[in-house]
Design an enzyme around this catalytic site. Structure first.
Site, PDB file in Angstrom:
ATOM      1  N   ASN A 243       0.810  -1.211   0.000  1.00 54.19           N
ATOM      2  CA  ASN A 243       0.000   0.000   0.000  1.00 54.19           C
ATOM      3  C   ASN A 243       0.851   1.272   0.000  1.00 54.19           C
ATOM      4  O   ASN A 243       2.073   1.221   0.124  1.00 54.19           O
ATOM      5  CB  ASN A 243      -0.932  -0.034   1.222  1.00 54.19           C
ATOM      6  CG  ASN A 243      -2.252   0.655   0.969  1.00 54.19           C
ATOM      7  OD1 ASN A 243      -2.316   1.684   0.308  1.00 54.19           O
ATOM      8  ND2 ASN A 243      -3.310   0.085   1.515  1.00 54.19           N
TER       9      ASN A 243
ATOM     10  N   HIS B 205      22.263   1.042  12.217  1.00 48.52           N
ATOM     11  CA  HIS B 205      23.644   1.481  12.404  1.00 48.52           C
ATOM     12  C   HIS B 205      24.154   1.025  13.768  1.00 48.52           C
ATOM     13  O   HIS B 205      23.374   0.809  14.696  1.00 48.52           O
ATOM     14  CB  HIS B 205      23.730   3.006  12.320  1.00 48.52           C
ATOM     15  CG  HIS B 205      23.453   3.523  10.946  1.00 48.52           C
ATOM     16  ND1 HIS B 205      24.413   3.600   9.970  1.00 48.52           N
ATOM     17  CD2 HIS B 205      22.315   3.979  10.375  1.00 48.52           C
ATOM     18  CE1 HIS B 205      23.881   4.088   8.871  1.00 48.52           C
ATOM     19  NE2 HIS B 205      22.600   4.326   9.083  1.00 48.52           N
TER      20      HIS B 205
ATOM     21  N   ALA C 136      -2.000  -2.564  13.255  1.00 47.07           N
ATOM     22  CA  ALA C 136      -1.591  -1.210  12.877  1.00 47.07           C
ATOM     23  C   ALA C 136      -0.762  -0.556  13.978  1.00 47.07           C
ATOM     24  O   ALA C 136      -1.032  -0.706  15.163  1.00 47.07           O
ATOM     25  CB  ALA C 136      -2.829  -0.374  12.573  1.00 47.07           C
TER      26      ALA C 136
END
Length: 187
Positions: A85, A115, A161
């Site tokens: 999406n 990192h 979500a």
């Protein structure tokens, strides 16, 4: 009647643009196995490090980024029947595999690296730390999900979500939260 005609013209126009993007990215070296529905996506470099199976759909604002020297195998692989999406960012230095029949919601971030954190080095001088990331088949990733390096998400798993996936998830579970935690097993 006029609204229907404009809708048809818009669909035809979007189809032509998508086919042009297929041709354009294939000419740069992206491995597309058949036709891929592509809205306005971005692949800034390392085109030969990306492989996408057909049918598949990438919506507007999707970015596929591979960093480092080109390699012999795909750094980003997207399986067939997968939909990614709007505004999702897939960021690979080693390997991100997305299985078949996956649904990835808008505004997601999927990576296989971060990192280092050496106190003697400034942030942008830190070395890259990579581990492969894998999303299984039939996985549903909700909107605004972040999936971090080294994570494996099992087949048929749902990630709610806004979740941040920091550790691997087995198959057939529902996970939510920051960090994502299993709240239910699917039967």
């Amino acid at each position: 009647m006029i609204k229907t005609g404009l809708s048809l013209i818009n669909k035809v126009s979007e189809g032509i643009k998508s086919r042009w993007r297929n041709y354009y990215y294939q000419s740069l070296g992206v491995k597309l196995h058949g036709y891929i529905w592509m809205r306005d996506i971005e692949i800034p470099r390392n085109f030969t490090d990306i492989e996408i199976e057909s049918p598949c759909a990438l919506d507007r604002g999707v970015t596929l980024l591979c960093s480092g020297e080109p390699v012999d195998k795909p750094r980003i692989y997207i399986g067939s029947h997968t939909y990614i999406n709007r505004n999702t960012f897939i960021d690979a230095t080693e390997s991100i595999i997305i299985g078949e029949y996956c649904g990835i919601g808008p505004n997601c971030y999927i990576t296989d690296h971060d990192h280092g954190y050496d106190a003697e080095l400034p942030p942008l001088k830190q070395p890259m730390v990579s581990k492969p990331t894998k999303i299984g088949n039939n996985v549903w990733i909700g909107a605004n999900v972040t999936i971090l390096k080294g994570v494996s998400i099992g087949d048929r798993t749902i990630v709610g979500a806004g979740s941040v996936v920091t550790k691997s998830l087995p198959e057939n579970v529902i996970a939510v939260g920051n960090p994502a935690q299993i709240i239910k097993y699917r039967t």
